[in-house]
Design a protein around this motif. Structure first.
Motif, mmCIF file in Angstrom:
data_model
loop_
_atom_site.group_PDB
_atom_site.id
_atom_site.type_symbol
_atom_site.label_atom_id
_atom_site.label_comp_id
_atom_site.label_asym_id
_atom_site.label_seq_id
_atom_site.Cartn_x
_atom_site.Cartn_y
_atom_site.Cartn_z
ATOM 1 N N THR A 29 37.990 49.600 43.829
ATOM 2 C CA THR A 29 37.342 48.384 43.334
ATOM 3 C C THR A 29 36.537 48.702 42.085
ATOM 4 O O THR A 29 35.997 49.800 41.938
ATOM 5 N N MET A 33 32.679 40.699 42.651
ATOM 6 C CA MET A 33 32.776 39.253 42.453
ATOM 7 C C MET A 33 31.397 38.600 42.418
ATOM 8 O O MET A 33 31.131 37.723 41.585
ATOM 9 N N LYS A 34 30.503 39.002 43.308
ATOM 10 C CA LYS A 34 29.183 38.358 43.394
ATOM 11 C C LYS A 34 28.368 38.545 42.122
ATOM 12 O O LYS A 34 27.574 37.672 41.749
ATOM 13 N N GLY A 61 42.531 40.058 40.112
ATOM 14 C CA GLY A 61 41.191 39.729 39.648
ATOM 15 C C GLY A 61 41.300 38.693 38.546
ATOM 16 O O GLY A 61 42.397 38.257 38.185
ATOM 17 N N GLU A 69 43.738 34.449 35.035
ATOM 18 C CA GLU A 69 43.942 35.237 36.246
ATOM 19 C C GLU A 69 44.856 36.421 35.952
ATOM 20 O O GLU A 69 45.687 36.368 35.038
ATOM 21 N N PHE A 100 35.785 42.021 37.323
ATOM 22 C CA PHE A 100 35.871 42.749 38.601
ATOM 23 C C PHE A 100 37.348 42.843 38.943
ATOM 24 O O PHE A 100 38.159 42.010 38.532
ATOM 25 N N PHE A 197 35.461 41.794 46.534
ATOM 26 C CA PHE A 197 36.726 41.257 46.024
ATOM 27 C C PHE A 197 37.277 40.114 46.869
ATOM 28 O O PHE A 197 38.341 39.576 46.574
ATOM 29 N N HIS A 199 35.961 36.294 48.891
ATOM 30 C CA HIS A 199 34.854 35.344 48.976
ATOM 31 C C HIS A 199 34.070 35.574 50.271
ATOM 32 O O HIS A 199 34.548 36.246 51.197
ATOM 33 N N HIS A 205 42.004 38.117 49.774
ATOM 34 C CA HIS A 205 42.080 37.578 48.408
ATOM 35 C C HIS A 205 43.542 37.668 48.005
ATOM 36 O O HIS A 205 44.139 38.743 48.051
ATOM 37 N N HIS A 218 45.377 32.273 41.474
ATOM 38 C CA HIS A 218 44.660 32.547 42.725
ATOM 39 C C HIS A 218 45.104 31.535 43.773
ATOM 40 O O HIS A 218 45.067 30.320 43.535
#
Length: 233
Positions: A29, A33-34, A61, A69, A100, A197, A199, A205, A218
């Motif tokens: 990774t 994401m956050k 990502g 995307e 990310f 990675f 939600h 994901h 996505h």
């Protein structure tokens, strides 16, 4: 004596090959994401051209700046960008950055039959979670076949937009509806990477690409009954 050493060398070689064939991927990774959603860290943290091992490489990502995307499918890097509310541009582009990203290499897959009741993303995630209940590390999976219907989105943030919440991060996002499409879906599953990675409300994901490579994004929703599931061994 010479024959003995040859025999030993052959045995070592066979063991080495067997170990390589049965090895599992190490998921990597980059950033989180956050931090993109809550801290507005939209700049590229990885250039995908710097990933050297392309053999069986998978990854996903967003594009830096949340302007599209990214999907890596078996070593090939695809990007998608919004061109209108109903159209998009999908192209092969390894010179792209992501704020990310998650990726790994898989060359050995296990095919798993999906029960009839597994026909959408909620039942799919539950099935994978139960099937791989003993998995301690994140892993890659893929699905191939027909979807009756699906929704995918592409991030489309205006240049210069400041982000401090998921709502702000998704400004401009465009959703596309698919019907009766032959697709491939690449997914990353983990119970420990929510906000990294996946939600906060999901262990998976996924990005979808159509067989003609004209649509990619996505994956938000899907209805299916003919998909085949593959999970890395």
């Amino acid at each position: 004596m010479k024959n003995f050493y040859c025999l030993v060398f052959t045995i070592i070689l066979l063991i080495s090959c067997n170990q390589k064939e049965n090895s599992t991927s190490t998921i990597k990774t980059v950033a989180a994401m956050k931090d993109v959603m809550w801290k507005g860290e939209l700049q590229g943290k990885i250039n995908l051209d710097t990933i050297s091992d392309k053999m069986g490489l998978f990854g996903l990502g967003p594009v830096s700046g949340l302007t599209g995307e990214i999907l890596i499918n078996d070593g090939t890097v695809y990007t998608s960008k919004v061109t209108s509310d109903s159209t998009m541009l999908v192209k092969k582009n390894k010179h792209v950055e992501a704020p990310f990203f998650v990726y790994g290499n898989v060359t050995n897959w296990q095919k798993i039959e999906l029960p009839k009741e597994v026909n959408d993303l909620n039942t799919l995630e539950k099935f994978i979670d139960e099937t791989k209940a003993d998995a301690k590390k994140p892993f890659i999976f893929k699905l191939k076949g027909m979807v009756d219907a699906a929704k995918i989105h592409i991030q489309n943030l205006a240049k210069g937009t400041k982000v401090s919440s998921p709502k702000e991060a998704h400004q401009g996002q465009v959703t596309y509806d698919l019907e009766n499409e032959e697709v491939e879906i690449i997914g990353f599953f983990s119970r420990k990477h929510q906000g990294i990675f996946t939600h906060h409300d999901s262990f998976a994901h996924m990005h979808l690409i159509t067989s003609d490579e004209k649509k990619m994004g996505h994956l938000d929703a899907a209805q299916f009954n003919q998909l085949k599931l593959y999970i890395e061994k």
